[in-house]
Design a protein around this motif. Structure first.
Motif, PDB file in Angstrom:
ATOM      1  N   UNK A 146       0.828  -1.207   0.000  1.00  9.70           N
ATOM      2  CA  UNK A 146       0.000   0.000   0.000  1.00  9.70           C
ATOM      3  C   UNK A 146       0.862   1.257   0.000  1.00  9.70           C
ATOM      4  N   UNK A 147       1.979   1.229   0.750  1.00  5.03           N
ATOM      5  CA  UNK A 147       2.893   2.375   0.750  1.00  5.03           C
ATOM      6  C   UNK A 147       3.446   2.632  -0.644  1.00  5.03           C
ATOM      7  N   UNK A 148       3.810   1.561  -1.337  1.00  5.29           N
ATOM      8  CA  UNK A 148       4.358   1.717  -2.686  1.00  5.29           C
ATOM      9  C   UNK A 148       3.310   2.265  -3.649  1.00  5.29           C
ATOM     10  N   UNK A 149       2.074   1.794  -3.521  1.00  2.00           N
ATOM     11  CA  UNK A 149       1.014   2.287  -4.394  1.00  2.00           C
ATOM     12  C   UNK A 149       0.732   3.759  -4.141  1.00  2.00           C
ATOM     13  N   UNK A 150       0.692   4.157  -2.861  1.00  4.83           N
ATOM     14  CA  UNK A 150       0.490   5.573  -2.553  1.00  4.83           C
ATOM     15  C   UNK A 150       1.675   6.413  -3.004  1.00  4.83           C
ATOM     16  N   UNK A 151       2.883   5.843  -2.966  1.00  5.38           N
ATOM     17  CA  UNK A 151       4.059   6.573  -3.436  1.00  5.38           C
ATOM     18  C   UNK A 151       3.979   6.827  -4.938  1.00  5.38           C
ATOM     19  N   UNK A 152       3.548   5.822  -5.682  1.00  2.00           N
ATOM     20  CA  UNK A 152       3.387   6.012  -7.133  1.00  2.00           C
ATOM     21  C   UNK A 152       2.336   7.076  -7.422  1.00  2.00           C
ATOM     22  N   UNK A 153       1.232   7.017  -6.693  1.00  5.44           N
ATOM     23  CA  UNK A 153       0.193   8.033  -6.865  1.00  5.44           C
ATOM     24  C   UNK A 153       0.707   9.410  -6.471  1.00  5.44           C
TER      25      UNK A 153
END
Length: 214
Positions: free
Chosen positions: A25-32
């Motif tokens: 989830x952290x990685x997905x929010x970072x991409x966003x």
């Protein structure tokens, strides 16, 4: 157990690891957050106002041509909302990726990109995105999802960005009158727009956090 044997000692509680590895989830929010930062750099809002062409700060008089209307980008707002919603790992990761893209000759900075941007006067503000996003995310996750709490965390992150930016300006210009002019241009002038955008992203982050995390 014999009557003469001493009672067993209580087991020592295992210390909980304070810092955990980033999750998916952290990685997905970072991409966003990276996408938001790039788009926020390109988006400019204009307020229907006109600023004076001369600012008197006794004994200094600063002159520069103001354009009709007050304009500001959403770059800093994107940095702050990534930390508010995604947390410190997502906020920091998004800005690391943003700096890497910009220094790798992708024109994602305000005036282009490339390694030559390391000598740009405003490079300190870009480097300040790293601790600013981390601090915003760390403070936002420590408290309940309230508008005041999110705005407070964003204010601390914004303060960190400006502190790093002012240090960068001082290293670039030295202790000269040009430093005051640069500080007015890069910190004092954009501050109104950044505070307005902080209110907007705090409201947006409050809605997202209550929708997904409660």
């Amino acid at each position: 157990m014999s009557p003469t044997s001493p009672p067993p000692l209580p087991s020592r509680p295992r210390r909980r690891n304070r810092w955990s590895l980033p999750t998916l989830a952290d990685l997905l929010w970072a991409v966003l957050g990276l996408e938001l930062t790039v788009m926020g750099t390109l988006v400019t809002l204009v307020l229907p106002d006109r600023w004076p062409e001369q600012v008197v700060w006794w004994p200094l008089v600063v002159n520069w041509p103001w354009q009709p209307g007050y304009s500001f980008s959403l770059q800093v707002a994107a940095v702050l909302i990534t930390g508010m919603v995604g947390g410190p790992f997502a906020g920091l990761g998004a800005q690391v990726a943003y700096l890497v893209l910009g220094l790798w000759y992708f024109p994602v900075f305000f005036e282009g990109g490339g390694l030559g941007y390391l000598n740009h006067p405003t490079m300190g503000y870009l480097l300040g995105f790293l601790p600013g996003a981390w601090l915003t995310g760390a403070l936002a996750l420590r408290q309940r999802s309230t508008l005041i709490g999110l705005m407070t965390s964003g204010l601390w992150g914004l303060l960190m960005i400006h502190l790093c930016g002012l240090v960068g300006l001082a290293l670039h210009y030295g202790w000269d009158w040009s430093l005051i002019d640069a500080a007015l241009r890069c910190s004092a002038l954009p501050l109104l727009g950044q505070l307005l955008s902080l209110l907007g992203v705090s409201l947006a982050a409050l809605g997202v956090r209550r929708l997904f995390f409660t």
